[in-house]
Each structure stands twice: as structure tokens, then as C-alpha cells.
Design an enzyme around this catalytic site. Structure first.
Site, short mmCIF file in Angstrom:
data_model
loop_
_atom_site.label_atom_id
_atom_site.label_comp_id
_atom_site.label_asym_id
_atom_site.label_seq_id
_atom_site.Cartn_x
_atom_site.Cartn_y
_atom_site.Cartn_z
CG HIS A 1 -2.94 5.51 -1.96
ND1 HIS A 1 -3.93 5.72 -2.88
CD2 HIS A 1 -1.93 4.89 -2.60
CE1 HIS A 1 -3.55 5.22 -4.04
NE2 HIS A 1 -2.33 4.72 -3.90
CE1 TYR B 1 -4.50 -2.38 10.50
CE2 TYR B 1 -6.24 -1.61 11.96
CZ TYR B 1 -5.01 -1.42 11.36
OH TYR B 1 -4.30 -0.27 11.61
CE1 TYR C 1 18.13 -14.84 9.87
CE2 TYR C 1 17.17 -14.91 7.67
CZ TYR C 1 17.32 -15.45 8.94
OH TYR C 1 16.65 -16.59 9.25
CB THR D 1 -0.94 0.04 1.23
OG1 THR D 1 -0.14 -0.12 2.42
CG2 THR D 1 -1.97 -1.05 1.16
NE ARG E 1 -5.82 5.33 5.73
CZ ARG E 1 -4.61 5.14 6.28
NH1 ARG E 1 -4.49 5.08 7.58
NH2 ARG E 1 -3.55 5.01 5.53
N GLY F 1 11.86 -11.61 16.39
CA GLY F 1 13.01 -12.52 16.33
C GLY F 1 14.28 -11.76 15.99
NE ARG G 1 19.98 -12.14 13.53
CZ ARG G 1 20.80 -11.26 12.95
NH1 ARG G 1 22.02 -11.09 13.39
NH2 ARG G 1 20.36 -10.52 11.94
CE1 TYR H 1 8.43 -13.56 19.95
CE2 TYR H 1 10.79 -13.22 20.13
CZ TYR H 1 9.71 -13.85 19.55
OH TYR H 1 9.92 -14.78 18.55
CG LEU I 1 5.07 2.32 11.53
CD1 LEU I 1 6.20 2.17 12.53
CD2 LEU I 1 5.16 3.68 10.87
P1 NAD Z 1 0.00 2.59 4.97
O1 NAD Z 1 -0.83 1.55 4.31
O2 NAD Z 1 0.20 3.90 4.28
O3 NAD Z 1 1.43 2.03 5.32
C1 NAD Z 1 1.69 0.69 5.59
C2 NAD Z 1 2.99 0.31 4.89
O4 NAD Z 1 3.29 -1.06 5.18
C3 NAD Z 1 2.91 0.44 3.37
O5 NAD Z 1 4.03 1.13 2.89
C4 NAD Z 1 2.87 -1.00 2.88
O6 NAD Z 1 3.41 -1.16 1.59
C5 NAD Z 1 3.68 -1.68 3.96
N1 NAD Z 1 3.37 -3.11 4.06
C6 NAD Z 1 2.16 -3.71 4.12
N2 NAD Z 1 2.32 -5.04 4.23
C7 NAD Z 1 3.66 -5.29 4.24
C8 NAD Z 1 4.44 -6.46 4.33
N3 NAD Z 1 3.88 -7.66 4.42
N4 NAD Z 1 5.77 -6.33 4.32
C9 NAD Z 1 6.37 -5.12 4.22
N5 NAD Z 1 5.67 -3.97 4.13
C10 NAD Z 1 4.32 -4.06 4.13
O7 NAD Z 1 -0.64 2.83 6.42
P2 NAD Z 1 -0.25 3.87 7.55
O8 NAD Z 1 -1.44 4.69 7.82
O9 NAD Z 1 1.03 4.52 7.26
O10 NAD Z 1 -0.07 2.90 8.80
C11 NAD Z 1 1.21 2.51 9.26
C12 NAD Z 1 1.05 1.66 10.51
O11 NAD Z 1 0.38 2.40 11.52
C13 NAD Z 1 0.24 0.39 10.29
O12 NAD Z 1 0.83 -0.66 11.02
C14 NAD Z 1 -1.11 0.73 10.86
O13 NAD Z 1 -1.78 -0.39 11.34
C15 NAD Z 1 -0.75 1.68 11.99
N6 NAD Z 1 -1.85 2.60 12.29
C16 NAD Z 1 -2.16 3.62 11.44
C17 NAD Z 1 -3.22 4.44 11.75
C18 NAD Z 1 -3.61 5.60 10.85
O14 NAD Z 1 -4.63 6.24 11.10
N7 NAD Z 1 -2.86 5.93 9.85
C19 NAD Z 1 -3.99 4.22 12.90
C20 NAD Z 1 -3.65 3.14 13.70
C21 NAD Z 1 -2.57 2.34 13.42
N1 UDP Z 2 -16.54 6.89 6.30
C1 UDP Z 2 -17.49 7.68 5.68
N2 UDP Z 2 -17.30 7.99 4.38
C2 UDP Z 2 -16.21 7.59 3.67
C3 UDP Z 2 -15.24 6.80 4.31
C4 UDP Z 2 -15.44 6.46 5.62
O1 UDP Z 2 -18.49 8.08 6.29
O2 UDP Z 2 -16.13 7.94 2.48
C5 UDP Z 2 -16.72 6.56 7.72
C6 UDP Z 2 -16.50 5.10 8.10
O3 UDP Z 2 -17.71 4.39 7.95
C7 UDP Z 2 -16.06 5.23 9.54
C8 UDP Z 2 -15.30 6.54 9.58
O4 UDP Z 2 -15.69 7.26 8.42
O5 UDP Z 2 -17.18 5.34 10.38
C9 UDP Z 2 -13.78 6.38 9.57
O6 UDP Z 2 -13.45 5.54 8.52
P1 UDP Z 2 -11.94 5.22 8.10
O7 UDP Z 2 -12.01 4.19 7.02
O8 UDP Z 2 -11.24 6.49 7.80
O9 UDP Z 2 -11.25 4.65 9.40
P2 UDP Z 2 -11.69 3.59 10.53
O10 UDP Z 2 -13.08 3.10 10.30
O11 UDP Z 2 -10.69 2.49 10.42
O12 UDP Z 2 -11.58 4.35 11.79
#
Ligand code: NAD
Ligand code: UDP
Length: 333
Positions: free
Chosen positions: A193, A157, A76, A49, A198, A114, A118, A171, A85
């Protein structure tokens, strides 16, 4: 630097910081901050993503390295600390291939733990408010055990992240690993993105392209939105904190708002007059979400500083430039 043999340790030489998911929205901002702080950064990402474009400006930097790697496979490398992340974060993306999402959270955690074991490295986990599921309390504190449907479409998720937390704490107890578990609440800002589904990116892109803003359900469900710079600051502070602070620590904005209020604000800030379009509420969509951040305030002296309108303005500028550069179908690459 790929080697399965024991690393040769040279006292005083730093081996840098690994950021998994470093080409994603949050990961790329974290890489920026770590490079600015003078660190060596190894960004590992399978670009599921994330986008190389998010870190393109860092690629020529002598202290930055990009490695295309899937965390469900062992890695490694030699580093001093790890930020884990890697995981798709938007519901549309993580539900697209749910089995892979669980594998990324669980196998990814096992592999990174892991590696940390290490190396004797400190390791940070980007956990999530989703571990609280659809909460039945107004504010979620870290001791709230959550209300997650283990078999619904969000479970890959939610349960993946819960299992990753379990692994981190086991751990820590079993192997004495230094862990830092942050529970991130909804975060927004530049480099989201544009097509990840979202709510913040959807509303802004819809407003800027003259489409109706899509509200799911009655729009009265709430979230609490934290600007990306504040979130990264919280993550860095937690990682640098005393070893005794393992977390989990909530990081997020305690200012709660409904999706209807968010839509109205985005319309105001973009000056759009387009209509709202109501769509069905996705299954298991949480009704409310608001962090209790007392632990972060007291232990890290952290609280978000960016008001929602100010953060949205910066995000709107970002998407406006992106759409002008790539056209309305921009995928941001
Ligand atoms: P994102 O999708 O933009 O970033 C996730 C990244 O992880 C991407 O670059 C993707 O290519 C990479 N990725 C996915 N699967 C992978 C794999 N198997 N191996 C290597 N890379 C992989 O999402 P984000 O918003 O930047 O979120 C980053 C982290 O923060 C995530 O772990 C997410 O669960 C956590 N998080 C984000 C939010 C938020 O609102 N943005 C809220 C809670 C938790
Ligand atoms: N949502 C919405 N319109 C959209 C996208 C999302 O009303 O076009 C709502 C969704 O149903 C949720 C909230 O916005 O209640 C936040 O959604 P998001 O996907 O951003 O994050 P998450 O549900 O994981 O908190």
C-alpha cells in the site's frame, strides 16, 4: 458455503485452500500462486488494510472466491488447508487500532485453529521477525527468544504474534494439528500500500513525487528486505514440507542494510536528487534485524534469489504506474 453442521466429506473431492488476509500485499500474491498451481482458493479478508483491487483480476476466475470476513469472528467453511495471514503488518496500520490488532492476531488464531481442528486441515501461520523484538544479537535464529517490550506501542503486534505462535504450538501438542509457522522478515514488492508508512513504499513514493526521503533516527538501524516472489515461494515450500517440520522457520533475506543505504539506493534507482529529511526514531524501533536462514536452506532448500536492487526496480515500476494512474495522492484502490 457457510454451514455450522458437520461437513459431508466426499472422498477424492478437494475443498480448496483458505487464505485469510488474501486481499493484502502478501496474501494477494499467495492467491495468485495458488490459483496458478491449479487450486481452489477462498480468500477471506475484512479489507481493513487490504484492497479488493489486489485480487480484482482473480474475481472472475472459477476457482477463486472472495469472502468479506473478519477473522476475530468464527468462520464455518470447508477447506483442506489454511494460510493465516490476516493482520495489518505496517507499524502505522497496526498501531492505529492496537486493541483490534491484538484481537486479530489472537482471536483470529483461535478461530482459524478451531476451524483447522474441525476439518483436520493443515494450517500455516504468517508470524514475524517482530517476535524477536529489538534483538541483541547480530543474526536472529529460530532459537533466539527475543527482546520484546510487552507494554510499548509495537506490543499489540509483537505480543499478538507471539501469543498466536503459542496457540499454534499448543494446538499441535494438545490436538495433533499439523502446523507450519513461518517467521517472515521485512518483505517488499508490488501491491504494497503506497500509504502504509513502511520504509520501502515511503522512500519510493517520496522519490517518485519529488519529496524528501524521510529517515527516522540516524538511519543506521538495519533491516533485511526480501522480495515478495521469494517470500511466497518460501511459504509454499514450508506448507508443502513433511508434517514433522512445524517451524518456526525464518523466511527472509540475510542481506542486511541500513535505512541510510536503502535511501541512497532508492535515490540512485529512481534518479531523484531530492534531499534526505531526518525525523525522530519511533519508540522501540529495533536497531537491527537480520535472519539466520539455515533452517530454511537445509529443510526447504530455500533462499531468496532476488538481489535488493533488482527487486526495488520492479517495485519502483509498480509505484510509478500506480502514481501515474491515480495521481500523487494515490491510495491504490
Ligand atoms: P497487509 O496489511 O497488506 O495484509 C494484511 C491483510 O489482512 C489485509 O488484506 C487486511 O485487510 C487483512 N486483515 C486485517 N485484519 C483482518 C481481520 N481482522 N480479518 C480479516 N482480514 C484482516 O500486510 P502484509 O504485508 O500482506 O502481511 C500479511 C501477513 O504477513 C500479516 O500477518 C503480517 O503480520 C505478516 N508479515 C508480513 C511481513 C511483511 O514485511 N510484509 C513481515 C512479517 C510478517
Ligand atoms: N523508516 C524510515 N523512514 C520511513 C519509514 C520507516 O527511516 O519513512 C525506518 C523505521 O524507523 C524502521 C525501518 O525504517 O527503522 C523499517 O520500518 P518499517 O515500518 O518498514 O518496518 P519495521 O519497523 O516493522 O521493520
Amino acid at each position: 458455503m457457510v454451514s455450522e453442521s458437520e461437513p459431508v466429506r466426499v472422498p477424492g473431492i478437494t475443498r480448496g485452500i483458505l487464505v485469510t488476509g488474501g486481499a493484502g500485499f502478501l496474501g494477494s500474491h499467495l492467491c495468485d500462486r495458488l490459483i496458478a498451481g491449479g487450486h481452489e482458493v477462498l480468500c477471506a479478508d475484512n479489507l481493513h488494510t487490504g484492497r479488493k483491487g489486489n485480487v480484482a483480476h482473480l474475481l472472475p476466475h472459477p476457482r477463486f472466491e472472495f469472502l468479506r470476513h473478519d477473522v476475530t469472528f468464527p468462520l464455518y467453511v470447508e477447506v483442506d488447508s489454511i494460510y493465516n495471514l490476516a493482520c495489518p503488518a505496517s507499524p502505522v496500520h497496526y498501531q492505529h487500532d492496537p486493541v483490534q490488532t491484538t484481537k486479530t492476531s489472537v482471536h483470529g488464531a483461535i478461530n482459524m485453529l478451531g476451524l483447522a481442528k474441525r476439518l483436520g486441515a493443515r494450517i500455516f501461520q504468517a508470524s514475524t521477525s517482530e517476535v524477536y523484538g529489538d534483538p541483541d544479537c547480530k543474526r536472529q535464529a529460530e532459537d533466539y527468544l527475543g527482546r520484546v517490550n510487552p507494554i510499548g506501542p509495537r506490543a499489540c503486534y509483537d505480543e499478538g504474534k507471539r501469543c498466536a505462535e503459542t496457540l499454534f504450538f499448543d494446538y499441535h501438542r494438545q490436538h495433533g494439528l499439523e502446523i507450519k509457522v513461518a517467521r517472515l522478515f521485512n518483505t517488499y514488492g508490488p501491491r504494497m500500500h503506497p500509504a502504509d508508512g513502511r520504509v520501502v513504499s515511503n522512500f519510493i513514493v517520496q522519490a517518485l513525487t519529488g519529496q524528501p526521503l524521510t529517515l527516522y533516527g540516524d538511519g543506521l538501524q538495519t533491516r533485511s528486505f526480501c522480495y515478495v516472489d521469494d517470500m511466497i515461494e518460501g511459504c509454499l515450500l514450508l506448507m508443502a514440507s513433511d508434517a514433522a517440520l512445524t517451524g518456526p522457520v525464518n523466511l527472509g533475506n540475510p542481506q542486511e542494510c541500513s535505512m541510510l543505504e536503502l535511501a541512497v539506493l532508492v535515490r540512485e534507482l529512481t534518479g531523484t536528487k531530492g534531499p534526505l529529511s531526518f525525523k525522530p526514531l519511533p519508540t522501540d524501533d529495533p536497531r537491527q534485524r537480520c535472519p539466520d536462514i539455515r533452517v530454511a536452506r537445509e529443510q526447504l532448500d530455500w533462499a531468496p534469489a532476488t538481489p535488493l536492487a533488482a527487486g526495488l526496480e520492479k517495485t519502483i515500476v509498480y509505484f510509478d504506474q500506480l502514481l501515474s494512474a491515480h495521481g500523487e495522492g494515490a491510495d491504490g484502490d
